[in-house]
Design a protein around this motif. Structure first.
Motif, PDB file in Angstrom:
ATOM      1  N   ARG A 129      48.088  35.043  56.076  1.00 56.73           N
ATOM      2  CA  ARG A 129      48.286  36.276  56.834  1.00 56.73           C
ATOM      3  C   ARG A 129      47.209  37.269  56.448  1.00 56.73           C
ATOM      4  O   ARG A 129      46.737  37.328  55.324  1.00 56.73           O
ATOM      5  N   LEU A 134      53.522  31.324  57.467  1.00 55.86           N
ATOM      6  CA  LEU A 134      54.050  32.664  57.214  1.00 55.86           C
ATOM      7  C   LEU A 134      53.794  33.118  55.792  1.00 55.86           C
ATOM      8  O   LEU A 134      54.044  34.284  55.447  1.00 55.86           O
ATOM      9  N   GLU A 150      60.205  35.004  63.634  1.00 59.34           N
ATOM     10  CA  GLU A 150      58.879  35.403  63.149  1.00 59.34           C
ATOM     11  C   GLU A 150      57.772  35.069  64.140  1.00 59.34           C
ATOM     12  O   GLU A 150      56.591  35.136  63.797  1.00 59.34           O
ATOM     13  N   GLU A 157      56.046  36.316  66.551  1.00 62.56           N
ATOM     14  CA  GLU A 157      54.878  37.161  66.798  1.00 62.56           C
ATOM     15  C   GLU A 157      53.978  37.293  65.580  1.00 62.56           C
ATOM     16  O   GLU A 157      52.888  37.866  65.675  1.00 62.56           O
ATOM     17  N   ASN A 158      54.411  36.740  64.425  1.00 65.94           N
ATOM     18  CA  ASN A 158      53.581  36.753  63.225  1.00 65.94           C
ATOM     19  C   ASN A 158      52.719  35.500  63.094  1.00 65.94           C
ATOM     20  O   ASN A 158      51.919  35.401  62.162  1.00 65.94           O
TER      21      ASN A 158
END
Length: 498
Positions: free
Chosen positions: A497, A492, A89, A91-92
């Motif tokens: 986000r 995450l 994950e 790049e998130n």
């Protein structure tokens, strides 16, 4: 540290702290307010109109983020699910930088090394406040930056200033100063405010001596005793240095993406409004009490009138004073879950009630317990025989007491460290906060130093025993207001986000 203090602390580690006398968990209808739309709106409006001697946001942000990366550190040695998730994950995350991490596919252990070690981002040694939490189309924000954004939304003073007091470790001062300089002018222009930033350090004098598991002094390799920071309870002294009257306390990692912050803003204003409503009710009682008793005392000086001779002995034995005491008792019982012990006489009753009123105020947000960590709200019996609302940790609850364990299992809410305080009395004088600490509510915790186990003495927690003798109100707030980042993978979650 003097030898007497060391001896006393080692004795405390051996003896431990007494278990608290738990009566029941605080629940909706008995200890926790659940505000309907009209009551919440009234509190929010009160927050906007009530006068205060300044407003301030107090943000505990001491210490490195090492706990946040505990599983990632473990994955450096032996690849585990945490580092695999991090790599998958990568790049998130807001901290993703192709110049640091390269291009996909990402090796889990190498990715962890680039995140934690000095030849990469060096996050393993940095404090949470300066870590990049959230990515937006035009910027990336640290946890500290999100507190700047929150502050302008609900903690503005009438002059347009926003005061933030941030508790940090001295070794992190340069990192925080750099983080502030990066955003301060930009956000002042964007939001039309003036930020007043103060960094405060946990005093070294509050450090406590460490002990071996057998209670003997823990000695470092050079033969000198090891002293450790005594937990967040030491911050009561830092809080006591705040000049502003209305203070909001919220941990550095409890932030969310701006698209969800509206709920946080609303309920922070509700909590502040309830604190100010409670303050003004208590101030009215105290003013009336003092006016009434001072009047009677003054009248008692006219000793040639027989009735005043009686009042000279007890100016509290009048129908007016007793009726006021009845109202105060009802208020304390119904609003704050304070049941008073029997009084010896009218003077003892009146003075005890006044003392209960004349204390700092805290209003604590409570979230329904859905498995998140946090101290729980309980009704406890105090050493003076009265009852009160307290936030307790599991370590303070006797596991061998069936009633205490039953109360723990019956708890419906927990405190996410979302607290609003009023720090002045009705005459405008600052309370001396250490006067309201219960020294019998500290902790003995198990820690380690360079791989060696030890016992650590922690002072009564900032929102636990350090505020034990405050007037306390619990208010239910939505779970959406609580978005802690305890591990890096929490970033995450949807709340972090865009």
């Amino acid at each position: 540290m003097d030898n007497a203090k060391i001896t006393a602390e080692l004795e405390r580690i051996k003896k431990g702290f007494p278990w608290l006398d738990i009566i029941a968990p605080a629940t909706p209808g008995r200890g926790i307010e659940v505000l309907g739309p009209e009551a919440a709106k009234a509190a929010e409006d009160y927050c906007s109109t009530a006068e205060t001697a300044g407003r301030c946001k107090f943000v505990p942000a001491s210490g490195a983020a090492s706990r946040m990366f505990k599983d990632i550190f473990a994955g450096l040695r032996t690849e585990n699910d945490a580092v695999r998730k991090l790599a998958a994950e990568l790049e998130n995350f807001a901290f993703y930088d192709p110049e640091v991490f390269g291009q996909a596919p990402y090796d889990p252990r190498k990715t962890a090394a680039k995140l934690l070690e000095d030849d990469g981002l060096g996050y393993g040694k940095k404090p949470k406040g300066v870590l990049k939490f959230h990515r937006y189309p035009d910027e990336v924000r640290t946890a500290l930056a999100e507190h700047f954004v929150e502050g302008q939304a609900y903690m503005r003073n009438p002059d347009g200033s926003v005061k933030l007091v941030i508790t940090i470790s001295p070794e992190h001062k340069e990192l925080f100063e750099a983080a502030v300089s990066e955003i301060k002018a930009k956000y002042e222009e964007r939001y039309g405010v003036k930020y007043d930033i103060t960094f405060t350090f946990q005093a070294k004098e509050t450090d406590t001596v460490a002990a071996n598991p057998d209670g003997t002094p823990f000695l470092k390799e050079d033969g000198t005793p090891l002293f450790r920071p005594a937990g967040h309870g030491a911050l009561i002294y830092n809080l006591g240095e705040v000049d502003e009257e209305l203070v909001s306390i919220k941990n550095i990692d409890n932030v969310c993406s701006e698209r969800l912050q509206g709920t946080t803003y609303k309920w922070k204003k509700v909590l502040m409004g309830r604190a100010l409503q409670l303050r003004d009710t208590i101030f009215d009682f105290l003013y009336t009490f003092d006016q009434l008793t001072e009047l009677r005392k003054n009248q008692a000086d006219f000793s040639y009138i027989p009735v005043y001779n009686m009042l000279q002995d007890d100016p509290f034995a009048t129908p007016e004073c007793q009726e006021l005491c009845n109202r105060i008792e009802s208020f304390l019982r119904d609003e704050l879950c304070i049941e008073m012990p029997p009084a010896k006489d009218s003077r003892d009753r009146a003075e005890a009630l006044r003392a209960k009123l004349n204390r700092p105020i805290r209003v604590c947000g409570m979230v329904k317990n859905e498995g998140e960590p946090g101290g729980g709200p309980f009704i406890v019996r105090n050493s003076d025989g009265s009852t009160s609302l307290q936030i307790l940790e599991g370590a303070q609850i006797n596991p061998d007491d069936p009633a205490a364990v039953g109360a723990l299992k019956g708890a419906t809410h927990f405190n996410p460290v979302d607290i609003v305080c009023c720090l002045r009395d009705y005459k405008g004088e600052k309370f001396n906060l250490p006067d309201f600490v219960d020294p019998e509510t500290g902790f003995i915790s198990s820690k380690s130093y360079e791989g060696r186990p030890l016992k650590a003495l922690e002072l009564p927690g900032l929102w636990n025993g350090s505020m034990s003798d405050w007037n306390t109100l619990f208010v239910e707030v939505p779970a959406e207001t609580f978005n802690p980042v305890k591990t890096v993978l929490d970033l995450l979650r949807p709340a972090h986000r865009e």
